[in-house]
Write a protein that holds these residues in place. Structure first.
Motif, PDB file in Angstrom:
ATOM      1  N   ALA A 199       9.414 -51.322   2.149  1.00  0.00           N
ATOM      2  CA  ALA A 199      10.540 -51.628   3.025  1.00  0.00           C
ATOM      3  C   ALA A 199      10.649 -53.135   3.192  1.00  0.00           C
ATOM      4  O   ALA A 199       9.723 -53.885   2.898  1.00  0.00           O
ATOM      5  N   LYS A 200      11.811 -53.568   3.669  1.00  0.00           N
ATOM      6  CA  LYS A 200      12.029 -54.963   4.023  1.00  0.00           C
ATOM      7  C   LYS A 200      12.169 -55.030   5.529  1.00  0.00           C
ATOM      8  O   LYS A 200      13.008 -54.338   6.104  1.00  0.00           O
ATOM      9  N   LEU A 201      11.350 -55.833   6.184  1.00  0.00           N
ATOM     10  CA  LEU A 201      11.410 -56.020   7.627  1.00  0.00           C
ATOM     11  C   LEU A 201      12.036 -57.372   7.893  1.00  0.00           C
ATOM     12  O   LEU A 201      11.636 -58.374   7.313  1.00  0.00           O
ATOM     13  N   ASP A 202      13.019 -57.386   8.778  1.00  0.00           N
ATOM     14  CA  ASP A 202      13.763 -58.600   9.046  1.00  0.00           C
ATOM     15  C   ASP A 202      14.005 -58.716  10.539  1.00  0.00           C
ATOM     16  O   ASP A 202      14.169 -57.711  11.234  1.00  0.00           O
ATOM     17  N   TYR A 203      14.024 -59.940  11.065  1.00  0.00           N
ATOM     18  CA  TYR A 203      14.351 -60.189  12.460  1.00  0.00           C
ATOM     19  C   TYR A 203      15.773 -60.704  12.524  1.00  0.00           C
ATOM     20  O   TYR A 203      16.115 -61.688  11.869  1.00  0.00           O
ATOM     21  N   SER A 204      16.625 -60.019  13.280  1.00  0.00           N
ATOM     22  CA  SER A 204      18.028 -60.400  13.361  1.00  0.00           C
ATOM     23  C   SER A 204      18.573 -60.090  14.751  1.00  0.00           C
ATOM     24  O   SER A 204      18.543 -58.933  15.187  1.00  0.00           O
ATOM     25  N   LEU A 205      19.035 -61.119  15.449  1.00  0.00           N
ATOM     26  CA  LEU A 205      19.694 -60.978  16.754  1.00  0.00           C
ATOM     27  C   LEU A 205      18.855 -60.189  17.761  1.00  0.00           C
ATOM     28  O   LEU A 205      19.356 -59.324  18.469  1.00  0.00           O
ATOM     29  N   GLY A 206      17.557 -60.485  17.823  1.00  0.00           N
ATOM     30  CA  GLY A 206      16.686 -59.835  18.796  1.00  0.00           C
ATOM     31  C   GLY A 206      16.227 -58.445  18.402  1.00  0.00           C
ATOM     32  O   GLY A 206      15.633 -57.742  19.209  1.00  0.00           O
ATOM     33  N   CYS A 207      16.495 -58.047  17.161  1.00  0.00           N
ATOM     34  CA  CYS A 207      16.114 -56.714  16.693  1.00  0.00           C
ATOM     35  C   CYS A 207      15.234 -56.811  15.450  1.00  0.00           C
ATOM     36  O   CYS A 207      15.387 -57.725  14.644  1.00  0.00           O
ATOM     37  N   LEU A 208      14.339 -55.847  15.303  1.00  0.00           N
ATOM     38  CA  LEU A 208      13.600 -55.666  14.065  1.00  0.00           C
ATOM     39  C   LEU A 208      14.431 -54.728  13.206  1.00  0.00           C
ATOM     40  O   LEU A 208      14.734 -53.603  13.622  1.00  0.00           O
ATOM     41  N   VAL A 209      14.799 -55.183  12.021  1.00  0.00           N
ATOM     42  CA  VAL A 209      15.596 -54.370  11.099  1.00  0.00           C
ATOM     43  C   VAL A 209      14.671 -53.930   9.970  1.00  0.00           C
ATOM     44  O   VAL A 209      14.048 -54.756   9.315  1.00  0.00           O
ATOM     45  N   VAL A 210      14.553 -52.616   9.778  1.00  0.00           N
ATOM     46  CA  VAL A 210      13.709 -52.048   8.725  1.00  0.00           C
ATOM     47  C   VAL A 210      14.630 -51.401   7.709  1.00  0.00           C
ATOM     48  O   VAL A 210      15.324 -50.437   8.003  1.00  0.00           O
ATOM     49  N   ARG A 211      14.628 -51.947   6.480  1.00  0.00           N
ATOM     50  CA  ARG A 211      15.478 -51.421   5.404  1.00  0.00           C
ATOM     51  C   ARG A 211      14.583 -50.830   4.327  1.00  0.00           C
ATOM     52  O   ARG A 211      13.670 -51.488   3.847  1.00  0.00           O
ATOM     53  N   ASP A 212      14.878 -49.594   3.943  1.00  0.00           N
ATOM     54  CA  ASP A 212      14.224 -49.002   2.783  1.00  0.00           C
ATOM     55  C   ASP A 212      15.304 -48.440   1.866  1.00  0.00           C
ATOM     56  O   ASP A 212      16.484 -48.680   2.084  1.00  0.00           O
TER      57      ASP A 212
END
Length: 51
Positions: A12-25
């Protein structure tokens, strides 16, 4: 007010965006607000983390 445990167990790709943890798989994208996370466990060695 953190109470959520987030477990990443596959590629997965973990990203920090606008106060959120975004987990993309491959199948989905999930957003979790940082204030809700009490523990982050990354089980996969193929996870990518960016900020």
């Amino acid at each position: 007010m953190s109470w959520r445990t987030v477990v990443v167990s596959k590629t997965a790709k973990l990203d920090y965006s606008l106060g959120c943890l975004v987990v993309r798989d491959v199948e989905s994208t999930t957003k979790v607000h940082i204030s809700e996370i009490s523990l982050l466990i990354i089980e996969s060695v193929s996870a990518s983390i960016t900020a």
